[in-house]
Design an enzyme around this catalytic site. Structure first.
Site, PDB file in Angstrom:
ATOM      1  N   ARG A  34       0.305   7.065   7.544  1.00  0.00           N
ATOM      2  CA  ARG A  34       0.374   7.111   6.074  1.00  0.00           C
ATOM      3  C   ARG A  34      -0.062   8.483   5.548  1.00  0.00           C
ATOM      4  O   ARG A  34       0.316   8.882   4.458  1.00  0.00           O
ATOM      5  CB  ARG A  34      -0.562   6.061   5.455  1.00  0.00           C
ATOM      6  CG  ARG A  34      -0.098   4.629   5.625  1.00  0.00           C
ATOM      7  CD  ARG A  34      -0.904   3.729   4.710  1.00  0.00           C
ATOM      8  NE  ARG A  34      -0.829   2.333   5.080  1.00  0.00           N
ATOM      9  CZ  ARG A  34       0.112   1.481   4.675  1.00  0.00           C
ATOM     10  NH1 ARG A  34       1.076   1.889   3.876  1.00  0.00           N
ATOM     11  NH2 ARG A  34       0.081   0.220   5.059  1.00  0.00           N
ATOM     12  N   LYS A  77      17.233   2.964   0.799  1.00  0.00           N
ATOM     13  CA  LYS A  77      18.134   2.823   1.961  1.00  0.00           C
ATOM     14  C   LYS A  77      19.241   1.874   1.533  1.00  0.00           C
ATOM     15  O   LYS A  77      19.190   0.677   1.832  1.00  0.00           O
ATOM     16  CB  LYS A  77      17.388   2.178   3.136  1.00  0.00           C
ATOM     17  CG  LYS A  77      16.320   3.013   3.787  1.00  0.00           C
ATOM     18  CD  LYS A  77      15.895   2.320   5.093  1.00  0.00           C
ATOM     19  CE  LYS A  77      14.440   2.458   5.366  1.00  0.00           C
ATOM     20  NZ  LYS A  77      13.977   1.637   6.499  1.00  0.00           N
ATOM     21  N   VAL A 118      11.126   5.077   8.584  1.00  0.00           N
ATOM     22  CA  VAL A 118      10.412   6.300   8.202  1.00  0.00           C
ATOM     23  C   VAL A 118       8.916   6.045   8.029  1.00  0.00           C
ATOM     24  O   VAL A 118       8.487   4.911   7.787  1.00  0.00           O
ATOM     25  CB  VAL A 118      11.002   6.918   6.910  1.00  0.00           C
ATOM     26  CG1 VAL A 118      12.413   7.407   7.133  1.00  0.00           C
ATOM     27  CG2 VAL A 118      10.938   5.935   5.743  1.00  0.00           C
ATOM     28  N   ASP A 153      14.457  -1.265   0.592  1.00  0.00           N
ATOM     29  CA  ASP A 153      15.176  -1.470   1.851  1.00  0.00           C
ATOM     30  C   ASP A 153      16.124  -2.660   1.638  1.00  0.00           C
ATOM     31  O   ASP A 153      17.191  -2.501   1.059  1.00  0.00           O
ATOM     32  CB  ASP A 153      14.108  -1.716   2.929  1.00  0.00           C
ATOM     33  CG  ASP A 153      14.664  -1.810   4.322  1.00  0.00           C
ATOM     34  OD1 ASP A 153      15.383  -0.898   4.739  1.00  0.00           O
ATOM     35  OD2 ASP A 153      14.377  -2.803   5.014  1.00  0.00           O
ATOM     36  N   ASP A 161       3.824   3.608   6.292  1.00  0.00           N
ATOM     37  CA  ASP A 161       3.252   3.428   7.629  1.00  0.00           C
ATOM     38  C   ASP A 161       4.219   2.821   8.639  1.00  0.00           C
ATOM     39  O   ASP A 161       5.223   2.195   8.271  1.00  0.00           O
ATOM     40  CB  ASP A 161       2.042   2.490   7.548  1.00  0.00           C
ATOM     41  CG  ASP A 161       2.479   1.029   7.360  1.00  0.00           C
ATOM     42  OD1 ASP A 161       3.198   0.749   6.388  1.00  0.00           O
ATOM     43  OD2 ASP A 161       2.129   0.174   8.202  1.00  0.00           O
ATOM     44  N   ARG A 201       0.799  -1.193   0.000  1.00  0.00           N
ATOM     45  CA  ARG A 201       0.000   0.000   0.000  1.00  0.00           C
ATOM     46  C   ARG A 201       0.850   1.268   0.000  1.00  0.00           C
ATOM     47  O   ARG A 201       0.364   2.353  -0.279  1.00  0.00           O
ATOM     48  CB  ARG A 201      -0.876  -0.022   1.262  1.00  0.00           C
ATOM     49  CG  ARG A 201      -2.083  -0.926   1.131  1.00  0.00           C
ATOM     50  CD  ARG A 201      -2.807  -1.080   2.450  1.00  0.00           C
ATOM     51  NE  ARG A 201      -2.312  -2.269   3.130  1.00  0.00           N
ATOM     52  CZ  ARG A 201      -2.796  -2.645   4.334  1.00  0.00           C
ATOM     53  NH1 ARG A 201      -3.688  -1.918   4.960  1.00  0.00           N
ATOM     54  NH2 ARG A 201      -2.354  -3.748   4.901  1.00  0.00           N
ATOM     55  N   GLY A 202       2.138   1.128   0.322  1.00  0.00           N
ATOM     56  CA  GLY A 202       2.989   2.289   0.590  1.00  0.00           C
ATOM     57  C   GLY A 202       3.136   3.295  -0.530  1.00  0.00           C
ATOM     58  O   GLY A 202       3.459   4.456  -0.280  1.00  0.00           O
TER      59      GLY A 202
HETATM   60  P1  IMP Z   1      12.293  -4.578   1.189  1.00  0.00           P
HETATM   61  O1  IMP Z   1      11.644  -5.773   0.569  1.00  0.00           O
HETATM   62  O2  IMP Z   1      13.094  -4.914   2.410  1.00  0.00           O
HETATM   63  O3  IMP Z   1      13.078  -3.737   0.202  1.00  0.00           O
HETATM   64  O4  IMP Z   1      11.159  -3.674   1.792  1.00  0.00           O
HETATM   65  C1  IMP Z   1      10.284  -3.013   1.024  1.00  0.00           C
HETATM   66  C2  IMP Z   1       9.041  -2.652   1.807  1.00  0.00           C
HETATM   67  O5  IMP Z   1       9.241  -2.630   3.222  1.00  0.00           O
HETATM   68  C3  IMP Z   1       8.649  -1.252   1.452  1.00  0.00           C
HETATM   69  O6  IMP Z   1       7.835  -1.251   0.314  1.00  0.00           O
HETATM   70  C4  IMP Z   1       7.924  -0.802   2.691  1.00  0.00           C
HETATM   71  O7  IMP Z   1       6.573  -1.209   2.621  1.00  0.00           O
HETATM   72  C5  IMP Z   1       8.595  -1.533   3.818  1.00  0.00           C
HETATM   73  N1  IMP Z   1       9.580  -0.663   4.471  1.00  0.00           N
HETATM   74  C6  IMP Z   1      10.912  -0.633   4.297  1.00  0.00           C
HETATM   75  N2  IMP Z   1      11.485   0.319   5.050  1.00  0.00           N
HETATM   76  C7  IMP Z   1      10.472   0.913   5.716  1.00  0.00           C
HETATM   77  C8  IMP Z   1      10.426   2.025   6.637  1.00  0.00           C
HETATM   78  O8  IMP Z   1      11.428   2.667   6.994  1.00  0.00           O
HETATM   79  N3  IMP Z   1       9.187   2.369   7.079  1.00  0.00           N
HETATM   80  C9  IMP Z   1       8.053   1.712   6.715  1.00  0.00           C
HETATM   81  N4  IMP Z   1       8.058   0.690   5.828  1.00  0.00           N
HETATM   82  C10 IMP Z   1       9.257   0.301   5.353  1.00  0.00           C
END
Ligand code: IMP
Length: 183
Positions: A166, A132, A154, A104, A160, A44-45
């Site tokens: 959000r 990040k 964040v 992330d 969220d 949803r982000g």
């Molecule tokens: P990844 O698969 O670890 O790259 O994470 C991606 C998803 O994790 C993002 O689309 C976000 O929904 C969530 N996410 C990563 N970092 C944060 C943060 O700092 N705050 C909130 N959600 C995060």
């Protein structure tokens, strides 16, 4: 119920708007030969980001959404990505832009890109509002990135913490006020 926390502003609403305007210009010129771009928001982000981005993209776009599982209510990636809601439309032979809120560890974007590539789009590019890089555990890199940020948790602008915040118009860092809480 999360531990008590405060939010420190990291990126202002004004800075986000200016960056999106610049990114939209780059995307428009990169897709200059595309008659209809399919913009895929990862739920949803990315819902606020995609809404602002498509309104800056002065070109023919179709909007679709895909939901992949990520953090749930936790602050750590589960590393196992599942598709909770798939696209409504076909992308075979089409030009696609995947819109992510944050890269992330990179597991989510990597999984989604691999999946969508199996459907043989003509071209597939990615954009992430936030990156990040210090947290990366995969080789994935978005074609376009809004802002590189440090290893902070964040919220805001669609993003969220346990389904909260959000609707903040800016991006802020979560700081726990309880000394015993995890940071
Ligand atoms: P990844 O698969 O670890 O790259 O994470 C991606 C998803 O994790 C993002 O689309 C976000 O929904 C969530 N996410 C990563 N970092 C944060 C943060 O700092 N705050 C909130 N959600 C995060």
């Amino acid at each position: 119920m999360p531990q008590p926390y405060v939010i420190d502003e990291l990126i202002s609403a004004k800075a986000i708007a200016a960056r999106i305007e610049a990114l939209a210009r780059e995307i428009r010129s990169s897709f200059a030969d595309t008659d209809k771009l399919i913009v895929v928001g990862l739920l949803r982000g990315s819902f606020v980001f995609i809404a602002d981005l498509v309104r800056e993209l002065d070109m023919n776009v179709e909007v679709d959404f895909l939901e992949a599982s990520s953090y749930g209510d936790a602050m750590e990636s589960s590393r196992e990505v599942r598709i909770l809601k798939d696209l409504r439309g076909e992308i075979s032979g089409r030009d696609v832009l995947v819109v992510e809120d944050i890269v992330d560890t990179g597991f989510t974007l990597d999984h989604v890109v691999r999946l969508l590539k199996t459907r043989k789009p003509r071209r597939l590019e990615t954009i992430a509002l936030l990156d990040k890089p210090s947290r990366r555990e995969t080789d994935v890199k978005a074609t376009w990135t809004g802002f590189e940020i440090p290893d902070e948790f964040v919220v805001g602008y669609g993003i969220d913490y346990a389904q909260r915040n959000r609707n903040l118009p800016y991006i802020g860092c979560v700081r726990f006020t309880d000394a015993d809480a995890p940071v």
